[in-house]
Design a protein around this motif. Sequence first.
Motif, short mmCIF file in Angstrom:
data_model
loop_
_atom_site.label_atom_id
_atom_site.label_comp_id
_atom_site.label_asym_id
_atom_site.label_seq_id
_atom_site.Cartn_x
_atom_site.Cartn_y
_atom_site.Cartn_z
N ALA A 51 0.84 -1.20 0.00
CA ALA A 51 0.00 0.00 0.00
C ALA A 51 0.87 1.25 0.00
O ALA A 51 0.54 2.25 -0.62
CB ALA A 51 -0.93 -0.01 1.21
N ASP A 52 2.01 1.16 0.68
CA ASP A 52 2.93 2.28 0.72
C ASP A 52 3.61 2.47 -0.63
O ASP A 52 4.09 3.55 -0.94
CB ASP A 52 3.98 2.02 1.81
CG ASP A 52 4.88 3.22 2.03
OD1 ASP A 52 4.36 4.34 2.04
OD2 ASP A 52 6.10 3.01 2.18
N ARG A 53 3.67 1.42 -1.43
CA ARG A 53 4.35 1.45 -2.72
C ARG A 53 3.39 1.61 -3.89
O ARG A 53 3.74 1.29 -5.01
CB ARG A 53 5.15 0.16 -2.91
CG ARG A 53 6.24 -0.01 -1.89
CD ARG A 53 7.32 0.99 -2.15
NE ARG A 53 8.37 0.85 -1.16
CZ ARG A 53 9.22 1.79 -0.87
NH1 ARG A 53 9.19 2.93 -1.49
NH2 ARG A 53 10.14 1.59 0.03
N LEU A 54 2.20 2.09 -3.66
CA LEU A 54 1.27 2.30 -4.76
C LEU A 54 1.90 3.28 -5.74
O LEU A 54 2.51 4.28 -5.34
CB LEU A 54 -0.06 2.84 -4.26
CG LEU A 54 -0.90 1.88 -3.45
CD1 LEU A 54 -2.16 2.58 -2.95
CD2 LEU A 54 -1.26 0.64 -4.25
N ILE A 55 1.76 2.98 -6.98
CA ILE A 55 2.36 3.83 -8.01
C ILE A 55 1.37 4.94 -8.33
O ILE A 55 0.23 4.68 -8.71
CB ILE A 55 2.70 2.98 -9.26
CG1 ILE A 55 3.73 1.94 -8.87
CG2 ILE A 55 3.20 3.87 -10.38
CD1 ILE A 55 3.97 0.90 -9.91
N SER A 56 1.83 6.15 -8.19
CA SER A 56 0.95 7.30 -8.42
C SER A 56 0.97 7.70 -9.89
O SER A 56 1.86 7.30 -10.66
CB SER A 56 1.41 8.48 -7.56
OG SER A 56 2.62 9.01 -8.06
N ASN A 57 0.01 8.52 -10.25
CA ASN A 57 -0.04 9.06 -11.61
C ASN A 57 1.23 9.86 -11.89
O ASN A 57 1.78 9.81 -12.99
CB ASN A 57 -1.27 9.95 -11.78
CG ASN A 57 -2.55 9.15 -11.69
OD1 ASN A 57 -2.59 7.97 -11.99
ND2 ASN A 57 -3.61 9.80 -11.25
N HIS A 58 1.70 10.57 -10.88
CA HIS A 58 2.93 11.37 -11.02
C HIS A 58 4.14 10.47 -11.28
O HIS A 58 5.00 10.80 -12.09
CB HIS A 58 3.13 12.23 -9.77
CG HIS A 58 4.32 13.11 -9.83
ND1 HIS A 58 4.41 14.19 -10.68
CD2 HIS A 58 5.49 13.06 -9.16
CE1 HIS A 58 5.59 14.78 -10.53
NE2 HIS A 58 6.26 14.10 -9.61
#
Length: 159
Positions: A51-58
Amino acid sequence: MNELSTRLANLGDALEAAAEADLALARRPRRRLTIAALAAAILIPGVAYAADRLISNHDVARSLPAGVLELAGMKPTCTTVVQNVEYHCVLDREPAHESGVVQGSVYETVDATQHVNGGCRALNQTATEWECYIGQAAVDQKIIGQDFLGAVQTTPGVG
């Protein structure tokens, strides 16, 4: 006395076997509880880490020009299609015509640690719209090869 000794030995063996069977039944729930506790100890931090490593749009927007020299300096805007798997990105301008980036072009993406983390495919003739896939999804989409996923790439790829 010999017959009595044999009978007592058999009785002792029977009692020992019955005690072992009872103990085995008593141990099973403990084993299951221990296994469940161990699994929770491993899985809960793993889920928290993921969950901490979710890949963001940025993150995806940065990884596209990092993987493709022809897109260096561009500022894509990406939106999530499927979290951590698929993203739709739009460039702030068209790539130079001489760059060779056209509809259907595929390129790897490179994360902040300089590892190939996926890839993108140009969707339109001006190559301003891209569909990007992270991880195994990029391999499944035939954008990058299995062996290329996770490879170190310190400079953007060319053509």
